[in-house]
Design a protein around this motif. Structure first.
Motif, mmCIF file in Angstrom:
data_model
loop_
_atom_site.group_PDB
_atom_site.id
_atom_site.type_symbol
_atom_site.label_atom_id
_atom_site.label_comp_id
_atom_site.label_asym_id
_atom_site.label_seq_id
_atom_site.Cartn_x
_atom_site.Cartn_y
_atom_site.Cartn_z
ATOM 1 N N THR A 113 0.847 -1.187 0.060
ATOM 2 C CA THR A 113 0.055 -0.016 0.087
ATOM 3 C C THR A 113 1.023 1.356 0.045
ATOM 4 O O THR A 113 0.447 2.202 -0.175
ATOM 5 C CB THR A 113 -0.899 0.046 1.158
ATOM 6 O OG1 THR A 113 -0.064 -0.162 2.424
ATOM 7 C CG2 THR A 113 -1.921 -1.097 1.049
ATOM 8 N N LEU A 114 2.106 0.992 0.335
ATOM 9 C CA LEU A 114 3.035 2.275 0.265
ATOM 10 C C LEU A 114 4.020 2.316 -0.867
ATOM 11 O O LEU A 114 4.425 1.108 -0.911
ATOM 12 C CB LEU A 114 3.648 2.342 1.697
ATOM 13 C CG LEU A 114 2.757 2.791 2.816
ATOM 14 C CD1 LEU A 114 3.863 2.633 4.243
ATOM 15 C CD2 LEU A 114 2.267 3.977 2.866
ATOM 16 N N ARG A 161 12.803 11.888 13.647
ATOM 17 C CA ARG A 161 12.521 10.444 13.141
ATOM 18 C C ARG A 161 11.394 10.743 12.568
ATOM 19 O O ARG A 161 10.628 11.939 12.599
ATOM 20 C CB ARG A 161 12.154 9.731 14.272
ATOM 21 C CG ARG A 161 13.341 9.223 15.106
ATOM 22 C CD ARG A 161 12.931 8.259 16.327
ATOM 23 N NE ARG A 161 14.231 7.728 16.966
ATOM 24 C CZ ARG A 161 14.579 8.310 17.947
ATOM 25 N NH1 ARG A 161 14.121 9.348 18.544
ATOM 26 N NH2 ARG A 161 15.674 7.778 18.604
ATOM 27 N N THR A 162 10.827 9.840 11.403
ATOM 28 C CA THR A 162 9.858 10.233 10.584
ATOM 29 C C THR A 162 9.189 8.766 10.412
ATOM 30 O O THR A 162 9.749 7.910 10.297
ATOM 31 C CB THR A 162 10.253 10.811 9.062
ATOM 32 O OG1 THR A 162 10.626 12.094 9.570
ATOM 33 C CG2 THR A 162 8.924 10.832 8.400
ATOM 34 N N ASP A 163 7.816 8.729 10.161
ATOM 35 C CA ASP A 163 7.080 7.437 9.949
ATOM 36 C C ASP A 163 6.882 7.288 8.354
ATOM 37 O O ASP A 163 6.217 8.410 7.830
ATOM 38 C CB ASP A 163 5.661 7.458 10.599
ATOM 39 C CG ASP A 163 6.150 7.196 12.252
ATOM 40 O OD1 ASP A 163 6.899 6.122 12.496
ATOM 41 O OD2 ASP A 163 5.316 7.689 13.173
ATOM 42 N N TYR A 164 6.981 6.415 8.047
ATOM 43 C CA TYR A 164 6.624 5.773 6.357
ATOM 44 C C TYR A 164 6.665 4.288 6.391
ATOM 45 O O TYR A 164 7.661 3.570 6.094
ATOM 46 C CB TYR A 164 7.609 6.643 5.289
ATOM 47 C CG TYR A 164 6.939 6.307 4.114
ATOM 48 C CD1 TYR A 164 5.689 6.975 3.650
ATOM 49 C CD2 TYR A 164 7.447 5.502 3.096
ATOM 50 C CE1 TYR A 164 5.181 6.670 2.466
ATOM 51 C CE2 TYR A 164 7.150 5.161 1.772
ATOM 52 C CZ TYR A 164 5.753 6.035 1.554
ATOM 53 O OH TYR A 164 5.381 5.840 0.265
#
Length: 207
Positions: A113-114, A161-164
């Motif tokens: 989905t990503l 930090r980052t969410d993916y």
């Protein structure tokens, strides 16, 4: 003087124009002598790690990059300029990085989905109080374009930090060395604030 390192890959003029917009002149150069006299240094980059590292070494820039960092000059890596600072990259094989920071560069392993590359706006979460982010809100959006991300061996250097799909390190900070996975020059007002902060950072004592 702020020097933007030209090794043949990167949004050099975009970075230069963004700095000019916040009132700071910058010179695009591949001259080691100019890098030695610069007060601040930026290592930008887009493209493949292997090609970028080969270009840096072919032009004799690996030494000047490490010397600028060791001299205590504020140093900013952008996107590929972050990834090259680490020990090893696994982009299309295994490639020896500059070894300034311990750790590796790996590809996103994400649900279908990503999409990869990770492209577009995403939020950052601050880890501590990095001076580069003064005046920038927690959760601010920055612009990303990348398929690989860094995994620092020392978690204490993580600045944001980052969410993916999962959490990843989106920028680092150690002493005078800063580097971001996102592109501040493409990140509108927040990116301009970050570049202004960088241009006004104090020098650190040489190591």
């Amino acid at each position: 003087m702020i020097a933007i390192i030209d090794y043949g890959m990167g949004n050099l003029r975009s970075v230069q124009k963004a700095l000019e917009k916040v009132g700071h002149a910058a010179t695009i150069t591949a001259d080691p002598a100019l890098l030695a006299t610069a007060r601040r240094v930026i290592l930008p980059g887009v493209g493949a790690s292997a090609d970028a590292l080969a270009a840096v070494r072919r032009q004799g820039l690996e030494g000047p990059i490490k010397e600028a960092i060791a001299a205590g000059k504020p140093f900013l890596g952008i996107c590929l300029g972050l990834q090259m600072l680490f020990d090893v990259s696994y982009e299309d094989g295994e490639h020896q990085g500059l070894g300034v920071l311990p750790g590796k560069v790996v590809r996103f392993q994400l649900p279908r989905t990503l999409k990869v590359p990770h492209m577009g706006w995403n939020r950052i979460r601050l880890a501590g109080s990095p001076p580069l982010y003064a005046g920038i809100d927690e959760g601010e959006h920055f612009y990303f374009v990348h398929s690989y991300y860094v995994v620092p061996q020392d978690a204490s250097i993580v600045a944001t930090r980052t969410d993916y799909g999962a959490e990843f390190c989106s920028s680092v900070w150690r002493d005078n060395l800063y580097a971001t996975q996102f592109h501040p020059e493409k990140s509108q007002s927040a990116g301009l604030r970050l570049l202004k902060n960088f241009a006004e950072l104090p020098m650190k004592p040489p190591k």
